[in-house]
Design a protein around this motif. Structure first.
Motif, PDB file in Angstrom:
ATOM      1  N   ARG A 197       0.847  -1.189   0.000  1.00 22.61           N
ATOM      2  CA  ARG A 197       0.000   0.000   0.000  1.00 22.61           C
ATOM      3  C   ARG A 197       0.884   1.240   0.000  1.00 22.61           C
ATOM      4  NH1 ARG A 197      -3.662  -2.283  -2.046  1.00 22.61           N
ATOM      5  NH2 ARG A 197      -4.627  -3.957  -0.910  1.00 22.61           N
ATOM      6  N   TYR A 201      -7.533   3.322   8.584  1.00 20.70           N
ATOM      7  CA  TYR A 201      -7.534   2.747   7.236  1.00 20.70           C
ATOM      8  C   TYR A 201      -7.748   1.240   7.368  1.00 20.70           C
ATOM      9  CZ  TYR A 201      -5.840   1.291   2.641  1.00 20.70           C
ATOM     10  OH  TYR A 201      -5.719   0.723   1.391  1.00 20.70           O
ATOM     11  N   ASN A 202      -8.880   0.742   6.877  1.00 24.33           N
ATOM     12  CA  ASN A 202      -9.143  -0.696   6.876  1.00 24.33           C
ATOM     13  C   ASN A 202      -8.459  -1.318   5.670  1.00 24.33           C
ATOM     14  OD1 ASN A 202     -10.803  -0.705   9.192  1.00 24.33           O
ATOM     15  ND2 ASN A 202     -12.544  -0.047   7.970  1.00 24.33           N
ATOM     16  N   LEU A 203      -7.726  -2.391   5.893  1.00 25.91           N
ATOM     17  CA  LEU A 203      -7.080  -3.075   4.781  1.00 25.91           C
ATOM     18  C   LEU A 203      -8.171  -3.650   3.881  1.00 25.91           C
ATOM     19  CD1 LEU A 203      -4.271  -4.966   6.734  1.00 25.91           C
ATOM     20  CD2 LEU A 203      -4.249  -2.647   5.831  1.00 25.91           C
ATOM     21  N   PRO A 204      -8.122  -3.370   2.576  1.00 27.73           N
ATOM     22  CA  PRO A 204      -9.222  -3.774   1.681  1.00 27.73           C
ATOM     23  C   PRO A 204      -9.495  -5.275   1.687  1.00 27.73           C
ATOM     24  CG  PRO A 204      -7.555  -2.514   0.475  1.00 27.73           C
ATOM     25  CD  PRO A 204      -7.075  -2.657   1.875  1.00 27.73           C
ATOM     26  N   GLU A 205      -8.480  -6.077   1.851  1.00 29.00           N
ATOM     27  CA  GLU A 205      -8.660  -7.534   1.841  1.00 29.00           C
ATOM     28  C   GLU A 205      -9.331  -8.033   3.118  1.00 29.00           C
ATOM     29  OE1 GLU A 205      -5.196  -6.183  -0.477  1.00 29.00           O
ATOM     30  OE2 GLU A 205      -5.651  -6.007   1.636  1.00 29.00           O
ATOM     31  N   ALA A 211     -12.049  -6.536   4.543  1.00 25.89           N
ATOM     32  CA  ALA A 211     -13.337  -5.840   4.644  1.00 25.89           C
ATOM     33  C   ALA A 211     -14.374  -6.668   5.391  1.00 25.89           C
ATOM     34  CB  ALA A 211     -13.840  -5.475   3.262  1.00 25.89           C
ATOM     35  N   ARG A 233      -5.942  -5.883  10.715  1.00 28.63           N
ATOM     36  CA  ARG A 233      -7.054  -5.644   9.785  1.00 28.63           C
ATOM     37  C   ARG A 233      -7.190  -4.165   9.454  1.00 28.63           C
ATOM     38  NH1 ARG A 233      -9.965 -10.144  12.495  1.00 28.63           N
ATOM     39  NH2 ARG A 233     -10.364 -11.661  10.846  1.00 28.63           N
ATOM     40  N   SER A 234      -6.588  -3.318  10.302  1.00 25.79           N
ATOM     41  CA  SER A 234      -6.645  -1.874  10.049  1.00 25.79           C
ATOM     42  C   SER A 234      -5.382  -1.218  10.584  1.00 25.79           C
ATOM     43  CB  SER A 234      -7.901  -1.269  10.687  1.00 25.79           C
ATOM     44  OG  SER A 234      -7.940  -1.515  12.078  1.00 25.79           O
TER      45      SER A 234
END
Length: 120
Positions: free
Chosen positions: A50, A59-63, A65, A112-113
């Motif tokens: 990223r 910021y949440n990691l997109p993977e 969600a 996760r974030s």
């Protein structure tokens, strides 16, 4: 007197241009890269990279969600210029761990974030 007014007006205009040209720290982004490893839907390990993560917000990691369906990412590697706070839950809702610039977390560091404080 007219010349003094013209100089004052020009100086004020230049000062305003400088204020407008300076970026707002709240809208800044991280400089560098933030890496982590995650397991995709097929069970394969993937490495994510990223860049330009907004600072000053969670910021949440997109993977990650869907935290009910996905395992947390792991082994974060902070190659940015500042500290990254990492969380095992989305929305930065769990215990916070500081990952200084240039530091890599181990496979036991689940995330996760993340949160990058605004610089300035």
């Amino acid at each position: 007197m007219t010349r003094l007014r013209a100089i004052t007006t020009a100086a004020a205009t230049c000062a305003l241009a400088l204020v407008v040209a300076v970026p707002n720290p709240a809208s800044a982004e991280t400089l560098g890269h933030f890496y982590y490893v995650y397991t995709d839907a097929n069970g394969n390990e993937q490495q994510a990279n990223r860049q330009a993560i907004p600072t000053g917000n969670c910021y949440n990691l997109p993977e990650m969600a869907d935290s009910n369906e996905s395992k947390p990412a792991y082994s974060p590697n902070n190659k940015t210029g500042g500290v990254a706070y990492v969380y095992e839950e989305i929305d930065c809702r769990s215990t916070r761990y500081a990952l200084k610039a240039g530091v890599k977390g181990g496979a036991n560091m689940k995330i996760r974030s993340t949160y990058f404080p605004a610089q300035g």
